[in-house]
Design a protein around this motif. Structure first.
Motif, PDB file in Angstrom:
ATOM      1  N   MET A  76      26.321  25.241  43.711  1.00  0.00           N
ATOM      2  CA  MET A  76      27.228  24.963  42.585  1.00  0.00           C
ATOM      3  C   MET A  76      26.632  23.959  41.604  1.00  0.00           C
ATOM      4  O   MET A  76      27.243  23.664  40.584  1.00  0.00           O
ATOM      5  CB  MET A  76      28.561  24.391  43.106  1.00  0.00           C
ATOM      6  N   LEU A 134      26.435  20.791  42.117  1.00  0.00           N
ATOM      7  CA  LEU A 134      27.425  19.705  42.081  1.00  0.00           C
ATOM      8  C   LEU A 134      26.927  18.450  42.799  1.00  0.00           C
ATOM      9  O   LEU A 134      27.705  17.578  43.129  1.00  0.00           O
ATOM     10  CB  LEU A 134      28.735  20.159  42.727  1.00  0.00           C
ATOM     11  N   ARG A 137      24.121  23.586  30.871  1.00  0.00           N
ATOM     12  CA  ARG A 137      25.468  23.099  31.197  1.00  0.00           C
ATOM     13  C   ARG A 137      26.555  24.131  30.875  1.00  0.00           C
ATOM     14  O   ARG A 137      27.471  24.340  31.659  1.00  0.00           O
ATOM     15  CB  ARG A 137      25.729  21.807  30.418  1.00  0.00           C
ATOM     16  N   GLN A 164      29.143  26.005  33.475  1.00  0.00           N
ATOM     17  CA  GLN A 164      30.612  25.966  33.386  1.00  0.00           C
ATOM     18  C   GLN A 164      31.203  27.369  33.496  1.00  0.00           C
ATOM     19  O   GLN A 164      32.278  27.547  34.050  1.00  0.00           O
ATOM     20  CB  GLN A 164      31.038  25.296  32.080  1.00  0.00           C
ATOM     21  N   ARG A 219      30.728  28.304  37.371  1.00  0.00           N
ATOM     22  CA  ARG A 219      31.634  27.556  38.258  1.00  0.00           C
ATOM     23  C   ARG A 219      33.086  28.015  38.025  1.00  0.00           C
ATOM     24  O   ARG A 219      33.606  27.889  36.922  1.00  0.00           O
ATOM     25  CB  ARG A 219      31.560  26.059  37.983  1.00  0.00           C
ATOM     26  N   GLY A 220      33.686  28.518  39.047  1.00  0.00           N
ATOM     27  CA  GLY A 220      35.096  28.926  38.957  1.00  0.00           C
ATOM     28  C   GLY A 220      35.280  30.308  38.381  1.00  0.00           C
ATOM     29  O   GLY A 220      36.239  30.998  38.695  1.00  0.00           O
ATOM     30  N   TYR A 268      34.084  27.252  44.443  1.00  0.00           N
ATOM     31  CA  TYR A 268      33.841  26.340  45.551  1.00  0.00           C
ATOM     32  C   TYR A 268      35.195  25.894  46.107  1.00  0.00           C
ATOM     33  O   TYR A 268      36.036  25.409  45.354  1.00  0.00           O
ATOM     34  CB  TYR A 268      33.036  25.148  45.041  1.00  0.00           C
ATOM     35  N   PRO A 275      41.686  27.157  36.862  1.00  0.00           N
ATOM     36  CA  PRO A 275      40.527  28.005  36.525  1.00  0.00           C
ATOM     37  C   PRO A 275      40.912  29.169  35.603  1.00  0.00           C
ATOM     38  O   PRO A 275      40.108  29.588  34.768  1.00  0.00           O
ATOM     39  CB  PRO A 275      40.053  28.521  37.893  1.00  0.00           C
ATOM     40  N   GLU A 316      40.955  27.946  32.157  1.00  0.00           N
ATOM     41  CA  GLU A 316      39.609  27.628  31.690  1.00  0.00           C
ATOM     42  C   GLU A 316      38.778  28.872  31.406  1.00  0.00           C
ATOM     43  O   GLU A 316      38.082  28.939  30.397  1.00  0.00           O
ATOM     44  CB  GLU A 316      38.911  26.773  32.786  1.00  0.00           C
ATOM     45  N   HIS A 317      38.878  29.862  32.290  1.00  0.00           N
ATOM     46  CA  HIS A 317      37.972  31.020  32.167  1.00  0.00           C
ATOM     47  C   HIS A 317      38.608  32.244  31.531  1.00  0.00           C
ATOM     48  O   HIS A 317      37.906  33.103  31.009  1.00  0.00           O
ATOM     49  CB  HIS A 317      37.431  31.407  33.553  1.00  0.00           C
TER      50      HIS A 317
END
Lengths: 329, 307
Positions: B51, B53, B76, B80, B83-84, B89, B111, B114-115
């Motif tokens: 991830m 992280l 980055r 993003q 991730r998700g 995770y 999520p 966000e996505h």
């Protein structure tokens, strides 16, 4: 929840009652004649020689010849009726003196609370979010220095540099006493500039260190890793997950600071000749003006109790864990 | 498909520490893999490295290929998205895994917001459906509750719901049964077994749980992958002495356990096979690092099988 708030408020009232009682007993059980503490040593001996009758009259006025319980009830009544006696420094009612000084203290303490609270939080978040970064490396040592050096040291340096040597600001006082209207407001602001600057500096430093430590601690929490794992941007992680949690202890601290709004900064008020509560308390203790010192002490204690109560209530609204713990309690 | 090629993780500080050493594995779409091993073997670090992280002082080498794209080279913005959105995770369901000041429904639906650009209200509504899918019971009330009112098992299942909320197709779960009693482990097992299309990589030290949820098992010991094969190969015919010792220590096998100390720490400089100090089949050759041998597709790092 409401029940718990009422319960907390009752405890606060009881605490204030205990403070008031201790303050009453302190005078009565101090060595020597109680009248010495109530009228001041100089005046006491002066009256003892010149007019013992007047002394007797004062003793009658304070009910000192009555039994202790009667005196106590009388004392409680005087508090409820806001009759705190006469200050023997200027022979004016203590309450009038205190109210006049509280006004001047608030001129300094309210802007300090707002500006220091804001600057400390912003700078603390920036430093705590990127520990070891340029901002953190510059700000942290500066803030630790400001926070640890005694107030009067920096106060005197400011006074020497900005008032004595350069004459940019007045050496002491709150106003020139002649101007009126807007000119008077500007004059007060000019007089307040130096002490206010210093107070904001100290408050910002303390708040910065607290906020920085909160943010550094929260950013290493597991739920922040969870937030990143959802693909959130740095900004969302900071505002939604880190700051929200870091604000909990910060808000507690702000509430406590709110409680000390009226007590003023004794050292700075004395250095800058600012006739606020800190200065009043200092002079009262110095001249053994017991009624004034007693009221200053009581106001300060009541404000701290109120600040603690406020922080308890505010935190229970912010943090559901505290709210639930309170409900179960 | 997610492919790990010779992945190593080193923490750079005054003295560098290698927490993961040359791990390789392939997670085909829809496959279910468990990484097992004792505390400190590098399982969770490996998962966090997928991830990206890990702390900034962690140097990850090798390749982590997501459908051929190296995650280690992703910028980055791409991270993003991954991730998700593609890889989820699922942390341990301990008290600190969810934000204590945000409602569970919001956190499960975050999520999605966000996505998938879903509104907050819509995401919270969908989170109720996700909680229902995992059978948490009284889901509408739970979605409006805060994490501290959940038990460990409930929190773990809510975390899995959060993991799949935005439609991620690879789920990485870190020790999902840690600290849970048998009944709750069964509930969490059921939760993972409800995931039919997702690729699953689960880190655990619970062999029984690994056997129930995974098709493939990777055994790690002292930061190295010592054995990797199908669950039936690892459980039914373990090759590495460590795997054999671990299986005989399972409750259903009578918890037979030889007290031969602990795995070497990351700072310890062990020459040769890292298990040699505890291995009862140790040979002279074990003072050298054994290569990874392939026994009918069953990979093992032990001199006994090296050609």
């Amino acid at each position: 929840m409401l029940k718990r708030i009422i319960k907390k408020s009752l405890i606060a009232v009881l605490t204030v009652f205990a403070i008031v009682t201790v303050s009453f007993l302190m005078v009565r059980f101090m060595p020597g004649d109680t009248l010495i503490h109530l009228v001041g040593a100089d005046r006491y001996y002066e009256l003892l020689e010149d007019s013992p009758k007047q002394l007797e009259h004062i003793a009658e006025l304070y009910g000192l010849n009555d039994p202790l319980w009667k005196q106590y009830l009388k004392y409680l009544k005087s508090i409820v009726t806001l009759d705190f006696g006469i200050a023997y420094s200027n022979h004016l009612p203590v309450l009038d003196n205190v109210l006049s000084c509280a006004r001047w203290t608030l001129i300094l303490s309210v802007p300090t609370f707002i500006i220091g609270g804001f600057l400390g939080a912003v700078a603390g978040v920036l430093a705590g979010w990127k520990p070891g970064g340029a901002f953190d490396r510059i700000m942290t040592p500066v803030m630790i220095f400001v926070n640890t050096v005694p107030t009067y040291c920096i106060g005197i340096i400011f006074l020497v540099v900005f008032a004595f040597k350069n004459g940019w600001f007045p050496v002491n006082g709150m106003t020139n006493g002649t101007s009126t209207g807007i000119a008077r407001i500007l004059d007060i602001m000019w007089h307040a500039a130096l002490p206010l600057c210093l107070l904001v500096m100290f408050r910002t430093a303390g708040n910065f260190l607290l906020m920085k430590s909160n943010v550094s601690q929260v950013r290493s929490e597991e739920y922040v890793t969870t937030a990143y794992s959802k693909g959130l941007t740095e900004k969302k992680v900071l505002f939604r997950h880190v700051m929200k949690n870091a604000m909990v202890p910060y808000v507690t601290s702000l509430c406590m600071q709110l409680g000390s709004l009226l007590s003023g900064s004794m050292m700075l008020e004395v250095i800058f000749g600012w006739k606020g509560m800190g200065n009043l308390f200092y002079s009262a203790v110095n001249s053994r003006d017991y009624p004034t010192a007693q009221l200053c002490f009581m106001i300060s204690a009541v404000c701290i109790v109120a600040g603690t109560l406020l922080s308890d209530i505010v935190i229970s609204f912010i943090d559901p864990r505290v709210k639930d713990a309170i409900d179960e309690y | 498909m997610l492919e790990l090629k010779n992945v190593s993780v080193e923490f750079i500080s005054a003295s560098s520490v290698r927490a993961v050493d040359g791990v390789s594995m392939v997670l085909r779409d829809g496959s279910r893999t468990a990484i097992v091993g004792e505390t400190g073997s590098g399982k969770s670090i490996l998962m966090l490295s997928i991830m990206r992280l890990l702390a900034s002082n962690a140097a990850i080498s090798g390749e982590i290929l997501l459908d051929g794209e190296d995650i280690l080279k992703a910028d980055r913005k791409r991270l993003q998205q991954i991730r998700g959105g593609i890889i989820s995770y699922v942390p341990q369901g301990g008290g600190a895994s969810m934000n204590p000041l945000l409602k569970v429904g919001f956190q499960v639906g975050e999520p999605l917001m966000e996505h998938r650009g879903v509104s907050r209200r819509e995401a919270e509504k969908k989170s109720i459906g996700l909680l229902k899918f995992f059978n948490l019971g009284d889901e509408e009330r739970l979605a409006k509750s805060y994490p501290h009112t959940f038990s460990g098992g409930m929190r773990q299942r809510a975390m899995v719901a959060m993991g799949i909320s935005a439609g991620a197709r690879i789920i990485l779960a870190d020790e999902p049964t840690k600290g849970l009693d048998e009944k709750r482990v069964a509930l969490v097992t059921d939760t993972f077994n409800r995931l039919k299309d997702e690729t699953l990589l689960v880190v655990t030290h619970d062999m029984t749980f690994a056997q129930k949820v995974a098709q493939d098992i990777c055994v790690m010991y002292a930061s190295q992958q010592v054995e990797y094969g199908t669950a039936s190969q690892i459980i039914g015919d373990p090759l590495h002495p460590y795997t054999r010792d671990m299986i005989s220590a399972m409750p259903e096998n009578g918890m037979k356990y030889d007290d031969r100390g602990f795995a070497p720490s990351h700072e310890e400089d062990v020459k040769g096979c890292r298990y040699s100090q505890r291995c009862h089949e140790c040979m002279e050759k074990c003072s050298e690092m054994p290569p990874v041998a392939d026994v009918n597709g069953h990979k093992v790092r032990c001199w006994k099988y090296a050609v």
